[in-house]
Design an enzyme around this catalytic site. Sequence first.
Site, PDB file in Angstrom:
ATOM      1  CG  HIS A 105      -2.176   0.843   1.007  1.00 26.97           C
ATOM      2  ND1 HIS A 105      -3.215   0.454   0.198  1.00 26.97           N
ATOM      3  CD2 HIS A 105      -2.519   2.055   1.484  1.00 26.97           C
ATOM      4  CE1 HIS A 105      -4.155   1.394   0.198  1.00 26.97           C
ATOM      5  NE2 HIS A 105      -3.757   2.372   0.979  1.00 26.97           N
ATOM      6  CG  ASP A 172      -8.610   7.550   8.171  1.00 24.79           C
ATOM      7  OD1 ASP A 172      -8.927   7.526   9.371  1.00 24.79           O
ATOM      8  OD2 ASP A 172      -8.333   8.605   7.566  1.00 24.79           O
ATOM      9  CD  GLU A 288      -9.572  11.120   9.980  1.00 27.02           C
ATOM     10  OE1 GLU A 288     -10.094  11.291   8.860  1.00 27.02           O
ATOM     11  OE2 GLU A 288      -8.905  10.107  10.272  1.00 27.02           O
TER      12      GLU A 288
END
Length: 535
Positions: A105, A172, A288
């Site tokens: 990732h 997240d 956030e």
Amino acid sequence: MGLNYPSSTCFILLLVTITRLIYTVGKTEQRKAPILPDLDTEKIFHKLHNDPETIQMASTDYGHIVHELPAAVFHPSSIDDIATLIKSSYNSFVPFHIAARGQGHSTRGQAMARDGVVVDMATLRKQRNGVSISVSKDPFIGHYADVGGEQLWIDVLHASLQHGLAPVSWTDYLYLTVGGTLSNAGISGQSFRYGPQISNVHEMDVITGKGEFVTCSTQKNLELFNAVLGGLGQFGVIARARIALEAAPKRVKWVRVLYSDFSAFTEDQERLISINGRKQKNALDFLEGMLLMNHGPINNWRSSFFPLSDHPRIASLITEHSILYCLEVAKYYDDQTEKNVDKEIQVLLQGLAYIPGFYYEKNVSYVEFLNRVRSGELKLHSQGLWEVPHPWLNLFIPKSQILDFNSGVFRGIILKRNISSGPVLVYPMNRNKWDDRMSASIPDEDVFYTVGFLHSSGFDSWKAHDAQNREILEFCRETGIKVKQYLPNHSTQEDWTNHFGAKWMKFLERKHQFDPRMILSPGQKIFHKQLHPAF
């Protein structure tokens, strides 16, 4: 087992190769596989693969921008296999690079190993089939989970929930490996209160760059413990991490409000994160923020939150102000605390300067909230829009300079270029929730912001986003904004020295102590020593 060969014999053995013929479209390519000269490596030799499909998988990542061909991909069936591989390189006359790849990732080739060996940790995860997640309790530290570094956070969540427990700090996106996020920091909206994921680790088993298997914690081998956490894979491969657990909530009150004034937006964020005790009942559990702009959808792929009936109203506000700032907060609750959660949220949000009438809320399960990005990912997969370039830029900005960043970047560069095609996150964190002895590099101020430009693009347009990223960094340099990159991408020693600042000399010392032959994680491009190709 170490090498017992005379150096000349070792050198000759390293030059011995086995030729494998790989038939590709239109041509036959000759590849070579290493002979690793000791008895242990004979046992793992068949786990080295260099067929075209496997090589291709390891030569790309989520970013789809950098492509580096490894000589081979290693499919371990045990931690001992990985230790043997690293030890073989370390003891070789001429070592070769090794990179551990979790989910791939990264966005700039950080888990690649050009002409070296990529360790496919997904293979180990499949071999273990979930057995390397175990939940226990210690009288001194409380509940914890011992988790293999190759395991995914989504599986840690489900395994710990079976005991009514869960980690408190997340990312997240949950389909990332434990070893991968701990090698960076692991941040999300919980970080202001609970710190990054690296602040919630009690102990680790690590395979160093010497091939040594070492258990480290705050009580033993502290130097390695602090080096590895946030260490970008430079000091060892995380084989196991002991993660702190607490009682898991059942549901989440999830709220978004909108601002047109950035100063009010940041003042309210900073006020909310000042209430941050781990046991403080009147504190938020998540905070956030993000930007809403004309050239992006009101509901981005990460979550569909705003009701369709309100899209015209929101779009009209965006047209009027060019940018809206969305504050996103959450409060967890269970059966015992459900009756008070609405009142607690209202008390926390009382006096905030958001735009009246633009308050939105949801009640969702705890798992649905933590795994909120997954549905968007699956949708993009179905549309063929997941495996595309992701020219991301993630930054840490000191609190004292965030207003300058807004005027110069958000309202300057971003609006001028008008090419943003993905979420733009902006939210603050508290420095005292981080351990400065660890390798992760953050701004010096007590409060700093994370800003994430999470762009997606076509294969023919990512360079425009890349140019925008460079312009943002150049703006910060010219105006004296003391920015730090998160998930950093630097190419020169000078840039890395500046990135780590006062930690650089300690980082160097740790590298020479735990990976003196510069074997591990070459894709980070921190140390440019060229090693012998594995093939």
